[in-house]
Enzyme design. Structure first.
Site, mmCIF file in Angstrom:
data_model
loop_
_atom_site.group_PDB
_atom_site.id
_atom_site.type_symbol
_atom_site.label_atom_id
_atom_site.label_comp_id
_atom_site.label_asym_id
_atom_site.label_seq_id
_atom_site.Cartn_x
_atom_site.Cartn_y
_atom_site.Cartn_z
ATOM 1 N N ASP A 1 54.959 -21.770 16.110
ATOM 2 C CA ASP A 1 53.787 -21.390 15.301
ATOM 3 C C ASP A 1 53.745 -19.876 15.127
ATOM 4 O O ASP A 1 52.698 -19.248 15.205
ATOM 5 C CB ASP A 1 52.494 -21.889 15.976
ATOM 6 C CG ASP A 1 51.312 -21.853 15.016
ATOM 7 O OD1 ASP A 1 50.165 -21.993 15.487
ATOM 8 O OD2 ASP A 1 51.550 -21.639 13.809
ATOM 9 N N PHE B 1 44.250 -25.707 19.948
ATOM 10 C CA PHE B 1 43.561 -26.381 21.063
ATOM 11 C C PHE B 1 42.343 -25.654 21.593
ATOM 12 O O PHE B 1 41.816 -26.033 22.632
ATOM 13 C CB PHE B 1 44.496 -26.608 22.281
ATOM 14 C CG PHE B 1 45.808 -27.208 21.930
ATOM 15 C CD1 PHE B 1 46.983 -26.614 22.322
ATOM 16 C CD2 PHE B 1 45.870 -28.366 21.153
ATOM 17 C CE1 PHE B 1 48.201 -27.152 21.976
ATOM 18 C CE2 PHE B 1 47.089 -28.913 20.808
ATOM 19 C CZ PHE B 1 48.260 -28.308 21.215
ATOM 20 N N GLY B 2 41.900 -24.558 20.997
ATOM 21 C CA GLY B 2 40.703 -23.998 21.599
ATOM 22 C C GLY B 2 40.247 -22.704 20.960
ATOM 23 O O GLY B 2 40.918 -22.150 20.102
ATOM 24 N N LYS C 1 40.431 -18.251 26.793
ATOM 25 C CA LYS C 1 40.628 -19.356 25.843
ATOM 26 C C LYS C 1 40.116 -20.624 26.485
ATOM 27 O O LYS C 1 40.591 -21.027 27.550
ATOM 28 C CB LYS C 1 42.102 -19.521 25.486
ATOM 29 C CG LYS C 1 42.339 -20.618 24.439
ATOM 30 C CD LYS C 1 43.757 -20.589 23.917
ATOM 31 C CE LYS C 1 43.941 -21.605 22.789
ATOM 32 N NZ LYS C 1 45.317 -21.562 22.244
#
Ligand SMILES: C=CCCn1cc(-c2nc(Nc3ccc(C4CCNCC4)cc3)nc3[nH]ccc23)cn1
Length: 280
Positions: free
Chosen positions: A152, A36-37, A58
Site C-alpha cells: 500500500d 484497519f483504524g 492507532k
C-alpha cells in the site's frame, strides 16, 4: 535498587518501555485514518504534569473482530522495523482487559506527505522531492531485506518528520513473502488501492518487491505533481473508465501501454517509465 528482583517484580509495567498504560494516555486530537483504524495524537503523561511526550496512537476500529488478528500482525511487523525512513514503533496500549489494543508510534509533526505538499508545495523544490523519493527508496530497500512487501505504498502513507525527512507508515497490508516464493498471493483483496496496483496485482492478486516498485512509480507521480488533486491517479484514470469493473478496465489500458502522464515540470529522468520499468 532498580535492578533488584523485588523492584522488577513490583513494577513490570514501568520496566517495559513498550507497554503504555491507558490511564496515562491523554487524547489530544485526530490525526488521520489508516488501514484497519484511526490514528490520534495523545500525550503519554504518567506524571500528570503535561511534561509527557506526544505520541501517535492507532486504535483498531471497533467491532471488526476479523481485523484484530490483522492488527496484531501490523503491530508485530512495525515492532521489528529499525530504519530512519520507517515510522518508529514505540509500543502498545491494552484496554478493555486486553480485549482491545492500540499501536503507539512516534508522532511526526508535519503529517502526511499529501497534506504537506498541498500546503507547502510552493517551498518544496525538485531537489527536495528527489530527496524525499530517495528516502522512500531506502525505506523500501530496508523492507525488502526483511522480505516484506508493503502493498500500500502511496503518498497518503508517507509521513513528514521534518522539512528534509519523510518516513513510510501504515503497514496494515504488509505481508512477508514465503521463503520458497518470489511473490505473495492475496486471497481476500478487501478494499484495494487499485490505482497504485501493478498489472500482476490487478490481474492475479500477486504482490512482490516488483509490485512495490510499480507503486513507487505512482508515488513519484504524486510527488512531482505535488499531490495535486486534479492529477491524482484516481482522477487521471477514473475519468477514462467508469463502472464496477474499473480494475478490469485499468488492467486493459495498462496492457495497451497507457501510463500516468508525466506531471508538468517533472524532470525527464524522473518521469521516464524506463526508470520504473528498469527496476521491475
Ligand atoms: C500513514 C497514514 C495513515 C494513518 N495515519 C498515520 C498518521 C500519523 N500522523 C502523524 N502526525 C500528524 C498527522 C496529521 C497532522 C495534521 C496536519 C494538518 N492538520 C491536521 C493534523 C499532523 C501530524 N504522526 C504519526 N506517527 C505515526 C502515524 C502518524 C496519520 N494518519
Amino acid at each position: 535498587v532498580t535492578q533488584s528482583p523485588v523492584w522488577r517484580a513490583l513494577s513490570p509495567a514501568q520496566h517495559d518501555q513498550t507497554l503504555f498504560e491507558e490511564r496515562h494516555l491523554r487524547y489530544i486530537s485526530p490525526l488521520g485514518k489508516g488501514n484497519f483504524g484511526s490514528v490520534e495524537l495523545c500525550r503519554y503523561d504518567p506524571l500528570g504534569d503535561n511534561t509527557g511526550e506526544l505520541v501517535a496512537v492507532k486504535k483498531l476500529q471497533p467491532n471488526k473482530q476479523s481485523t484484530l488478528k490483522d492488527f496484531q500482525k501490523e503491530v508485530n511487523t512495525l515492532s521489528v522495523m529499525h530504519c530512519d525512513y520507517i515510522v518508529k514503533y514505540r509500543g502498545v496500549c491494552y484496554s478493555m482487559g486486553r480485549l482491545s489494543m492500540s499501536l503507539v508510534m512516534e508522532y511526526l509533526p508535519y503529517g502526511s506527505l499529501i497534506g504537506y505538499l498541498e500546503s507547502n508545495g510552493h517551498k518544496v523544490n525538485t531537489r527536495r522531492l528527489i530527496l524525499f523519493a530517495s528516502q522512500i527508496c531506502k525505506g523500501m530497500e530496508y523492507l525488502q531485506t526483511l522480505r516484506y512487501v508493503h502493498r500500500d505504498l502511496a503518498a497518503r502513507n508517507i509521513l513528514v518528520a521534518s522539512e528534509s525527512l519523510v518516513k513510510i507508515a501504515d503497514f496494515g497490508l504488509t505481508k512477508i513473502i514465503p521463503s520458497d516464493k518470489e511473490y505473495y498471493r492475496v486471497t481476500q483483496p478487501g478494499e484495494s488501492p487499485i490505482f497504485w496496483y501493478a498489472p500482476e496485482s490487478l490481474n492475479e492478486s500477486k504482490f512482490s518487491h516488483k509490485s512495490d516498485v510499480w507503486s513507487f512509480g505512482v508515488v513519484l507521480h504524486e510527488l512531482f505533481s505535488y499531490c495535486d488533486m486534479s492529477s491524482n491517479p484516481k482522477r487521471e484514470i477514473g475519468h477514462i473508465v467508469q463502472g464496477p469493473s474499473i480494475s478490469m478496465h485499468l488492467a486493459n489500458i495498462l496492457k495497451n501501454n497507457w501510463r500516468l502522464p508525466a506531471p508538468p515540470k517533472c524532470p525527464p529522468k524522473v518521469c521516464s517509465q524506463y526508470l520504473v520499468q528498469l527496476y521491475r
